[in-house]
Design a protein around this motif. Sequence first.
Motif, PDB file in Angstrom:
ATOM      1  N   ALA A 199     -95.741  31.169 -28.750  1.00 38.81           N
ATOM      2  CA  ALA A 199     -95.957  31.337 -27.310  1.00 38.81           C
ATOM      3  C   ALA A 199     -96.582  32.709 -27.054  1.00 38.81           C
ATOM      4  CB  ALA A 199     -94.640  31.204 -26.557  1.00 38.81           C
ATOM      5  N   THR A 200     -97.032  32.901 -25.833  1.00 34.89           N
ATOM      6  CA  THR A 200     -97.541  34.207 -25.411  1.00 34.89           C
ATOM      7  C   THR A 200     -96.647  34.728 -24.295  1.00 34.89           C
ATOM      8  OG1 THR A 200     -99.045  33.139 -23.851  1.00 34.89           O
ATOM      9  CG2 THR A 200     -99.925  33.678 -26.029  1.00 34.89           C
ATOM     10  N   LEU A 201     -96.494  36.022 -24.232  1.00 31.70           N
ATOM     11  CA  LEU A 201     -95.654  36.637 -23.213  1.00 31.70           C
ATOM     12  C   LEU A 201     -96.355  36.565 -21.860  1.00 31.70           C
ATOM     13  CD1 LEU A 201     -93.097  38.270 -22.518  1.00 31.70           C
ATOM     14  CD2 LEU A 201     -94.374  40.344 -23.073  1.00 31.70           C
ATOM     15  N   PRO A 202     -95.727  35.929 -20.869  1.00 26.34           N
ATOM     16  CA  PRO A 202     -96.370  35.848 -19.548  1.00 26.34           C
ATOM     17  C   PRO A 202     -96.481  37.229 -18.914  1.00 26.34           C
ATOM     18  CG  PRO A 202     -94.088  35.109 -19.417  1.00 26.34           C
ATOM     19  CD  PRO A 202     -94.387  35.297 -20.868  1.00 26.34           C
ATOM     20  N   HIS A 203     -97.579  37.455 -18.218  1.00 28.25           N
ATOM     21  CA  HIS A 203     -97.765  38.762 -17.575  1.00 28.25           C
ATOM     22  C   HIS A 203     -98.191  38.647 -16.118  1.00 28.25           C
ATOM     23  CE1 HIS A 203     -98.425  42.960 -17.079  1.00 28.25           C
ATOM     24  NE2 HIS A 203     -99.742  42.912 -17.114  1.00 28.25           N
ATOM     25  N   CYS A 204     -98.849  37.545 -15.776  1.00 25.94           N
ATOM     26  CA  CYS A 204     -99.372  37.398 -14.418  1.00 25.94           C
ATOM     27  C   CYS A 204     -98.945  36.069 -13.813  1.00 25.94           C
ATOM     28  CB  CYS A 204    -100.905  37.467 -14.429  1.00 25.94           C
ATOM     29  SG  CYS A 204    -101.573  38.980 -15.171  1.00 25.94           S
ATOM     30  N   ILE A 205     -99.025  35.985 -12.510  1.00 27.60           N
ATOM     31  CA  ILE A 205     -98.849  34.704 -11.841  1.00 27.60           C
ATOM     32  C   ILE A 205     -99.895  33.743 -12.410  1.00 27.60           C
ATOM     33  CG2 ILE A 205     -98.938  33.485  -9.633  1.00 27.60           C
ATOM     34  CD1 ILE A 205     -96.610  35.421  -9.802  1.00 27.60           C
ATOM     35  N   SER A 220     -95.657  39.569 -30.537  1.00 25.72           N
ATOM     36  CA  SER A 220     -96.720  40.058 -31.414  1.00 25.72           C
ATOM     37  C   SER A 220     -96.491  39.645 -32.858  1.00 25.72           C
ATOM     38  CB  SER A 220     -96.824  41.590 -31.319  1.00 25.72           C
ATOM     39  OG  SER A 220     -95.601  42.195 -31.734  1.00 25.72           O
ATOM     40  N   GLN A 221     -95.224  39.429 -33.236  1.00 24.14           N
ATOM     41  CA  GLN A 221     -94.877  39.022 -34.601  1.00 24.14           C
ATOM     42  C   GLN A 221     -94.668  37.512 -34.716  1.00 24.14           C
ATOM     43  OE1 GLN A 221     -91.510  41.339 -36.001  1.00 24.14           O
ATOM     44  NE2 GLN A 221     -92.252  43.182 -34.982  1.00 24.14           N
ATOM     45  N   GLY A 222     -94.605  36.828 -33.573  1.00 27.89           N
ATOM     46  CA  GLY A 222     -94.392  35.397 -33.585  1.00 27.89           C
ATOM     47  C   GLY A 222     -93.007  35.000 -34.049  1.00 27.89           C
ATOM     48  N   VAL A 223     -91.989  35.777 -33.648  1.00 29.28           N
ATOM     49  CA  VAL A 223     -90.625  35.492 -34.094  1.00 29.28           C
ATOM     50  C   VAL A 223     -89.627  35.751 -32.972  1.00 29.28           C
ATOM     51  CG1 VAL A 223     -90.221  37.833 -34.984  1.00 29.28           C
ATOM     52  CG2 VAL A 223     -88.953  35.912 -35.956  1.00 29.28           C
ATOM     53  N   GLU A 224     -88.559  34.969 -32.972  1.00 33.04           N
ATOM     54  CA  GLU A 224     -87.483  35.078 -31.982  1.00 33.04           C
ATOM     55  C   GLU A 224     -86.144  35.167 -32.706  1.00 33.04           C
ATOM     56  OE1 GLU A 224     -85.163  31.962 -28.975  1.00 33.04           O
ATOM     57  OE2 GLU A 224     -87.225  31.544 -29.622  1.00 33.04           O
ATOM     58  N   TYR A 225     -85.265  36.062 -32.233  1.00 32.10           N
ATOM     59  CA  TYR A 225     -83.929  36.206 -32.804  1.00 32.10           C
ATOM     60  C   TYR A 225     -82.884  35.810 -31.761  1.00 32.10           C
ATOM     61  CZ  TYR A 225     -86.272  39.080 -36.341  1.00 32.10           C
ATOM     62  OH  TYR A 225     -87.105  39.542 -37.335  1.00 32.10           O
ATOM     63  N   GLU A 226     -81.962  34.950 -32.161  1.00 31.40           N
ATOM     64  CA  GLU A 226     -80.838  34.567 -31.321  1.00 31.40           C
ATOM     65  C   GLU A 226     -79.569  35.097 -32.001  1.00 31.40           C
ATOM     66  OE1 GLU A 226     -78.747  30.415 -30.447  1.00 31.40           O
ATOM     67  OE2 GLU A 226     -80.772  30.520 -29.589  1.00 31.40           O
ATOM     68  N   ILE A 227     -78.925  36.077 -31.389  1.00 30.02           N
ATOM     69  CA  ILE A 227     -77.863  36.841 -32.047  1.00 30.02           C
ATOM     70  C   ILE A 227     -76.548  36.704 -31.295  1.00 30.02           C
ATOM     71  CG2 ILE A 227     -77.188  39.160 -32.799  1.00 30.02           C
ATOM     72  CD1 ILE A 227     -80.308  39.798 -32.525  1.00 30.02           C
ATOM     73  N   GLN A 228     -75.460  36.560 -32.042  1.00 32.21           N
ATOM     74  CA  GLN A 228     -74.108  36.587 -31.489  1.00 32.21           C
ATOM     75  C   GLN A 228     -73.299  37.619 -32.256  1.00 32.21           C
ATOM     76  OE1 GLN A 228     -71.981  32.901 -30.881  1.00 32.21           O
ATOM     77  NE2 GLN A 228     -73.871  31.743 -30.578  1.00 32.21           N
ATOM     78  N   VAL A 229     -72.658  38.531 -31.519  1.00 29.71           N
ATOM     79  CA  VAL A 229     -71.870  39.585 -32.151  1.00 29.71           C
ATOM     80  C   VAL A 229     -70.431  39.513 -31.652  1.00 29.71           C
ATOM     81  CG1 VAL A 229     -71.621  42.066 -32.525  1.00 29.71           C
ATOM     82  CG2 VAL A 229     -73.902  41.065 -32.311  1.00 29.71           C
ATOM     83  N   LYS A 230     -69.495  39.249 -32.568  1.00 30.64           N
ATOM     84  CA  LYS A 230     -68.072  39.207 -32.272  1.00 30.64           C
ATOM     85  C   LYS A 230     -67.358  40.294 -33.071  1.00 30.64           C
ATOM     86  CE  LYS A 230     -67.933  34.215 -31.373  1.00 30.64           C
ATOM     87  NZ  LYS A 230     -67.276  32.931 -31.720  1.00 30.64           N
TER      88      LYS A 230
END
Length: 221
Positions: free
Chosen positions: A108-114, A85-95
Amino acid sequence: MATKSVLILLLVAAATTFAQKQCCYPSQFEASRGSIVAQVQGGQAMTQKTGYQFAYDYTNRRLGAITYKEDLGVMTKFQDIFEYSQGVEYEIQVKPQVSSCLKRTLNATLPHCIPASATYLGSSYLGDHKLNVDYFQYFESKSSTDYANITITVSQGDCVPFSDVYEGMKDGVPTLEVRGYVNYTSGISDPSKYFTVPSFCQSAKHETPKTQKSPFDKILP
């Protein structure tokens, strides 16, 4: 003429039955996904196994995945948050000593159906009729070097993902990926576990991907 009319009615009935076979995933759920990826590069075969927990939240248009890996006694938490919905992706690494966060534009849009383009292949059951599943297949292409034939298996009636198989090319490399979904639970018991963005992500560099993700990179088909 009567025979032709009957044939048309049968074709319409068959088309209606096909349309009814396609379904949509539950709106909110948690599950675990394991996969094995096989590739051939320079004549050499390579395999890789991965697995993680994820939460699917179509109601709020978001998807979160978490996995842990240990290397030389150091445990690292890997987390991906997709806020469609915000058009953003976070890739996080925690050590234990250092953490990192990469922020990307999500086009992209979130897939919901076949997918509507998917062909219904049939049904089968597992165990002593303990689980009935439906099979679908479709083709997805991002480029001439990034495409896949995708076969999806979902539980009959409630459309819970059960397995999927990707066969094609990833970045020009012949690739086969087989995925299995287990430990399904309806709803999301603790949304903060999957969707809370760490404070150190506020200063993360924002990148705009040059290309769309490969079909192989998706958490759900």
